[in-house]
Structures are given as C-alpha cells and as structure tokens.
Design a protein around this motif. Structure first.
Motif, PDB file in Angstrom:
ATOM      1  N   ILE A 150       0.834  -1.200   0.000  1.00 47.35           N
ATOM      2  CA  ILE A 150       0.000   0.000   0.000  1.00 47.35           C
ATOM      3  C   ILE A 150       0.872   1.255   0.000  1.00 47.35           C
ATOM      4  N   GLU A 151       1.905   1.265   0.822  1.00 51.99           N
ATOM      5  CA  GLU A 151       2.778   2.435   0.923  1.00 51.99           C
ATOM      6  C   GLU A 151       3.492   2.723  -0.397  1.00 51.99           C
ATOM      7  N   THR A 152       3.790   1.687  -1.174  1.00 50.13           N
ATOM      8  CA  THR A 152       4.495   1.868  -2.446  1.00 50.13           C
ATOM      9  C   THR A 152       3.545   2.029  -3.626  1.00 50.13           C
ATOM     10  N   GLY A 153       2.227   2.059  -3.371  1.00 52.04           N
ATOM     11  CA  GLY A 153       1.261   2.340  -4.417  1.00 52.04           C
ATOM     12  C   GLY A 153       0.867   1.165  -5.287  1.00 52.04           C
ATOM     13  N   ARG A 154       1.334  -0.026  -4.952  1.00 52.70           N
ATOM     14  CA  ARG A 154       0.977  -1.194  -5.764  1.00 52.70           C
ATOM     15  C   ARG A 154      -0.424  -1.714  -5.430  1.00 52.70           C
ATOM     16  N   VAL A 155      -0.889  -1.423  -4.221  1.00 53.34           N
ATOM     17  CA  VAL A 155      -2.188  -1.896  -3.741  1.00 53.34           C
ATOM     18  C   VAL A 155      -2.911  -0.731  -3.087  1.00 53.34           C
ATOM     19  N   ARG A 156      -4.250  -0.677  -3.269  1.00 51.93           N
ATOM     20  CA  ARG A 156      -5.047   0.395  -2.667  1.00 51.93           C
ATOM     21  C   ARG A 156      -5.691  -0.036  -1.340  1.00 51.93           C
ATOM     22  N   TYR A 157      -6.270  -1.239  -1.313  1.00 51.09           N
ATOM     23  CA  TYR A 157      -6.939  -1.765  -0.115  1.00 51.09           C
ATOM     24  C   TYR A 157      -6.551  -3.235   0.042  1.00 51.09           C
ATOM     25  N   ILE A 158      -6.674  -3.747   1.256  1.00 54.09           N
ATOM     26  CA  ILE A 158      -6.386  -5.162   1.494  1.00 54.09           C
ATOM     27  C   ILE A 158      -7.611  -5.841   2.096  1.00 54.09           C
ATOM     28  N   GLY A 159      -7.705  -7.136   1.848  1.00 51.40           N
ATOM     29  CA  GLY A 159      -8.827  -7.920   2.351  1.00 51.40           C
ATOM     30  C   GLY A 159      -8.376  -9.323   2.720  1.00 51.40           C
ATOM     31  N   ALA A 160      -9.317 -10.122   3.227  1.00 54.07           N
ATOM     32  CA  ALA A 160      -9.017 -11.478   3.662  1.00 54.07           C
ATOM     33  C   ALA A 160     -10.160 -12.403   3.267  1.00 54.07           C
ATOM     34  N   SER A 161      -9.933 -13.705   3.411  1.00 54.25           N
ATOM     35  CA  SER A 161     -10.947 -14.691   3.048  1.00 54.25           C
ATOM     36  C   SER A 161     -10.828 -15.924   3.938  1.00 54.25           C
ATOM     37  N   THR A 162     -11.991 -16.428   4.397  1.00 57.57           N
ATOM     38  CA  THR A 162     -12.111 -17.777   4.944  1.00 57.57           C
ATOM     39  C   THR A 162     -11.130 -18.089   6.066  1.00 57.57           C
ATOM     40  N   MET A 163     -11.496 -17.701   7.286  1.00 56.31           N
ATOM     41  CA  MET A 163     -10.694 -18.031   8.461  1.00 56.31           C
ATOM     42  C   MET A 163     -11.605 -17.985   9.677  1.00 56.31           C
ATOM     43  N   THR A 164     -11.055 -18.250  10.841  1.00 56.44           N
ATOM     44  CA  THR A 164     -11.872 -18.178  12.046  1.00 56.44           C
ATOM     45  C   THR A 164     -12.000 -16.727  12.500  1.00 56.44           C
ATOM     46  N   ALA A 165     -13.023 -16.470  13.294  1.00 58.47           N
ATOM     47  CA  ALA A 165     -13.216 -15.126  13.821  1.00 58.47           C
ATOM     48  C   ALA A 165     -12.031 -14.718  14.687  1.00 58.47           C
ATOM     49  N   VAL A 193     -27.986 -21.564   2.161  1.00 59.79           N
ATOM     50  CA  VAL A 193     -27.733 -22.913   2.668  1.00 59.79           C
ATOM     51  C   VAL A 193     -26.339 -23.059   3.287  1.00 59.79           C
ATOM     52  N   ALA A 194     -25.583 -21.980   3.347  1.00 60.26           N
ATOM     53  CA  ALA A 194     -24.267 -21.977   3.999  1.00 60.26           C
ATOM     54  C   ALA A 194     -24.218 -20.756   4.906  1.00 60.26           C
ATOM     55  N   ARG A 195     -24.762 -20.888   6.100  1.00 62.40           N
ATOM     56  CA  ARG A 195     -24.931 -19.741   6.993  1.00 62.40           C
ATOM     57  C   ARG A 195     -24.051 -19.831   8.244  1.00 62.40           C
ATOM     58  N   HIS A 196     -23.069 -20.731   8.214  1.00 64.30           N
ATOM     59  CA  HIS A 196     -22.211 -20.914   9.373  1.00 64.30           C
ATOM     60  C   HIS A 196     -21.444 -19.653   9.755  1.00 64.30           C
ATOM     61  N   GLU A 197     -21.142 -18.790   8.761  1.00 59.11           N
ATOM     62  CA  GLU A 197     -20.365 -17.591   9.085  1.00 59.11           C
ATOM     63  C   GLU A 197     -21.166 -16.580   9.909  1.00 59.11           C
ATOM     64  N   GLU A 198     -22.487 -16.749   9.991  1.00 64.94           N
ATOM     65  CA  GLU A 198     -23.266 -15.897  10.886  1.00 64.94           C
ATOM     66  C   GLU A 198     -22.842 -16.117  12.338  1.00 64.94           C
ATOM     67  N   GLN A 199     -22.277 -17.300  12.625  1.00 66.63           N
ATOM     68  CA  GLN A 199     -21.797 -17.614  13.965  1.00 66.63           C
ATOM     69  C   GLN A 199     -20.282 -17.475  14.079  1.00 66.63           C
ATOM     70  N   ASN A 200     -19.649 -16.918  13.047  1.00 67.67           N
ATOM     71  CA  ASN A 200     -18.193 -16.818  13.055  1.00 67.67           C
ATOM     72  C   ASN A 200     -17.747 -15.430  12.612  1.00 67.67           C
ATOM     73  N   LEU A 201     -17.545 -15.232  11.324  1.00 67.44           N
ATOM     74  CA  LEU A 201     -16.940 -14.008  10.821  1.00 67.44           C
ATOM     75  C   LEU A 201     -17.875 -12.813  10.729  1.00 67.44           C
ATOM     76  N   TYR A 325     -21.478 -23.059  13.654  1.00 66.09           N
ATOM     77  CA  TYR A 325     -20.062 -23.009  13.295  1.00 66.09           C
ATOM     78  C   TYR A 325     -19.281 -23.933  14.224  1.00 66.09           C
ATOM     79  N   PRO A 326     -18.445 -24.817  13.632  1.00 71.06           N
ATOM     80  CA  PRO A 326     -18.247 -24.972  12.188  1.00 71.06           C
ATOM     81  C   PRO A 326     -19.452 -25.650  11.515  1.00 71.06           C
ATOM     82  N   GLN A 327     -19.529 -25.498  10.202  1.00 77.93           N
ATOM     83  CA  GLN A 327     -20.654 -26.071   9.466  1.00 77.93           C
ATOM     84  C   GLN A 327     -20.567 -27.581   9.544  1.00 77.93           C
TER      85      GLN A 327
END
Length: 328
Positions: A150-165, A193-201, A325-327
């Motif tokens: 981000i500091e060097t301008g190669r990326v604007r925002y960062i995100g994540a996917s699929t982990m525990t809370a 039909v995949a609502r496990h993340e309501e109890q996690n992330l 959670y877990p599903q």
C-alpha cells in the motif's frame, strides 16, 4: 458503461470505495476444470458484458487456473476506464512446487503481487486479499508486507478470506497496534444454505465496519434449482465434479430450496434471483460474488437487484436453516 443505470453501488465496508452490488467472480475464466468457460474469447466477451451492465467490481486470484484467470481479466479490461474499475485478486495458494511457492511470507506476498500486476497488466491492484490464514507465518510479517504494498502504491486496499473469527480479529487488532493498514473486507462462504459464518466471521465484520463479499452465493448452483432431490447430478454439472457442491444435498438444504422456489413463484423471479436478493438483504453483505458462465446467467444475476422481498419472505427462506459453526 452503458446500461449502468440498472446497477446499484455501495461502499466497501467503512471505506470510501464505491463498488457494484454484485461482484463478478472470475474463477470460471480459465481451463483448469471442465465446468469453466474454457474459451478465452467467450470469457473476455462475458467480462465486457458485465462492465456494460455496470459491474465495476471483479474478483480473481493468482491460483485460478495458475494465473490464466488474471491474464484473461487483464486483457478484458485493457480498454476499460481503469479509474472506474475495482480489480481484486488474492494470494496464498501454491504457484509452483518449490520452496517459497505458497503461503503468506513477505517474500511470497511481494513476489506474487508483482506477478499479479503483470498478468492483470495494471499499475496497481485495488483490493489485494489473503486467500487463507497461514499458520506457518507470523501475522505481523504478512501485515507488514501488505502495508508495504500500500505504501508503495501497488495496492489500494487489502482484504481477507475464509478463516476463524479469532484469526481475523487477531489480524485486525495487530494492524491497530502496529499501525499497519487494516483489512477493508472479508470474503466468506455465505448463502441461504451456507450460513455458518453468521456464527463466526459476520459478527466481527459488522462490529468492525468490514465489507463482506460472499463467495458461492448460489451454493455451486444448488440454489438455482438445477438439481433434483433424490437424483444424482448430471454429467458436466459442477456438482458432478465437486463433492463440496454435493454436500449441500441434505434434507435441511432441500427445505431451504423449497422456500426459495416458493418465493420465486410469488415474485415472478427465478430461484437464483431470489437467493441473491435474500443475500443482499443480509447485514453486512456488500456484494455477493457471482460466477456466471453465460450471458443468460449474467443477466439473470443482475436481475436480482430488482427483486424486492418482504420481511416474511426473507424469514421463510431463513427458517429451515440453523446457523452453526463450524458447518456440519
């Protein structure tokens, strides 16, 4: 972008970044699996059609067909207005067989960011996401590498996917303590039909102002109604090739699908549109990631934005499923 009046836009979490309410998932653009588009020209045409419909948010990953998806996306958006686009990609998976070919070490994150920039043929990535949690790399090392991008301008925002809370909360609070850039969004599996993340992330995301861009919002096609209860999936379908999709074939999930199809009959929409409209009603969902393989599928998905569900219909779809959670 023509026809953009049909598209709705929102902010990504607490950021000022405007994204379309549907994100175009680009995993299908490649030749790694038989159910993918498997035609470069057709993939590019579908991306162009999505842009014409007002979708400005595209999500891919370095591992999708080992870079082929990113390369196709780069070709497709070369003539688009880059300032309007939000290009998202991911890092973590193995991109080779040797040492340092995967994970979230500083070396791998920085090397793969440069490789993704080359394949996408762009000077910067709008949203760079860690695809999974890396148990073998200190989170401080990963966050420092992302902050450098981000500091060097190669990326604007960062995100994540699929982990525990816990893991996600640890990353957020480490960013706060060390003054690193914070994750702006989370990409979890989420559908009727995949609502496990309501109890996690999702509780973490709502409390911390994190945008949510769910993957598999149609549960691998299960919520389109294309599969029949008590019958095996037809050859060539995603369920035929994927045990994870067949795992949706449970009594509880068939009951959810019955409710979706009932609401579809009441609203004059398709089951897929109702399933997407239901997800768009959930807090704090920003933009479900849709993965159409045809123009018809794409336009059907965009049509979900005009489907208005009553509170009773939303509850009826939710009622058969108990989030766990877990599903299991």
């Amino acid at each position: 972008m023509s026809d953009a009046v049909d598209m709705a836009y929102t902010r990504l979490g607490d950021t000022g970044l405007e994204v379309s309410r549907l994100c175009l998932g680009c995993m299908n653009f490649g030749s790694e699996r038989p159910w993918m588009v498997n035609d470069r020209r057709a993939s590019i045409d579908l991306i162009h059609e999505a842009l014409d419909l007002g979708i400005n948010f595209l999500d891919t990953a370095n591992v999708y067909s080992t870079g082929e998806s990113e390369d196709i996306v780069g070709d497709a958006v070369a003539s688009a207005n880059r300032d309007e686009l939000v290009l998202a990609t991911k890092v973590y998976g193995d991109m080779g067989e040797g040492p340092n070919s995967g994970g979230l070490s500083r070396k791998h994150v920085l090397d793969q960011a440069e490789a993704s920039l080359d394949r996408l043929d762009t000077d910067y990535i709008d949203l760079y996401q860690i695809h999974r949690w890396d148990e073998n790399t200190p989170v401080e090392e990963t966050l420092s590498a992302l902050d450098h991008l981000i500091e060097t301008g190669r990326v604007r925002y960062i995100g994540a996917s699929t982990m525990t809370a816990y893991q996600f909360t640890k990353a957020l609070y480490t960013s706060d303590i060390e003054d690193y850039s914070r994750f702006a969004c989370m990409q979890p599996e989420y559908s009727a039909v995949a609502r496990h993340e309501e109890q996690n992330l999702l509780e973490v995301c709502e409390g911390e102002g994190i945008g949510v861009i769910p993957w598999s919002p149609l549960a691998g096609g299960f919520l389109t109604g294309k599969y029949e209860r008590g019958a095996g999936p037809e050859d060539g379908t995603r369920a035929a090739a994927s045990e994870s999709v067949r795992s949706y074939f449970t009594d509880e999930n068939w009951a959810v699908l019955d409710a979706v199809e009932s609401v579809a009959g009441e609203t004059g929409a398709t089951p897929a549109q109702v399933a997407l409209a239901w997800l768009l009603e959930r807090e704090p969902v920003t933009a479900p990631i849709v993965g159409p393989r045809t123009s018809e599928h794409l336009r059907e998905n965009v049509g979900a934005l005009s489907v208005d569900l009553t509170p009773e219909q939303v509850e009826r779809i939710a009622e058969p499923k108990a989030p766990r959670y877990p599903q299991r």
